[in-house]
Design a protein around this motif. Sequence first.
Motif: not given
Length: 232
Positions: A155, A157, A159, A183-186, A193-195, A197, A221
């Motif tokens: 994973l 992560v 920013q 997987k996700s985006k904030t 911030e993007i997560t 895979e 990360t």
Amino acid sequence: MDQVTFADVLQKSFIAMSMGGTDRITTLNIIINISMSFFIGMFIYFIYKTTFQGVLYQRSFNISLVLASAVTCMIIMTISGNLILSLGMVGALSIVRFRTPVKDSMDLIFLFWAISTGIACGVGYYNIAIVGSIMIAIFLLILTRTREGISDTFLLVIQLSDPSKEESILNEIRQQTERLSIKSKTVSELGTEITLEAKTKKDQTSFMDKLQADDGVTRATLVAYDQGLSSV
């Protein structure tokens, strides 16, 4: 030839119990059987420690493997040759509830291995316990050492201080990984911030250095998940 019924078996078991049929197991047999289960359990102990590939090594679980082999050996010696005692032991053990979760499937294999050696030593089948344990250890060493070409999934992560550079950074990561999926985006006032895979070849994480050198990336990360635990 007289037919042997279940009632005859029960009667003989009662007679054997009343006459001390379990005395056929001498003190020397008990010492030898439990000692053999202990030494084979120690062999399992070192194999588990050598081939462990999880994140958090638990020495207490490894010690429990050794004790599980010895305790199982003692139970098998207690119920061997006595049907009534066997049924009573099954009933007694059926009320025991084990609440400790086994998260790693390999831990479950090692637990069955320890119990199997305890059963074999309890009935005196040392050759099965020794030869079987050696073969299982060889199989484990082969399977845990042949990891060439295996892809690792992480994973990632990241920013971003500049959201306009998102597409270019993602394209750069895709070129250095086998597979990449969001997987996700904030999105907030502080940035994006993007997560992700990311699937890479074994230990190929050099793209992290390039992300650090990018002005649009505030922080990156890389997290590897294993059985619900993570190592950063």
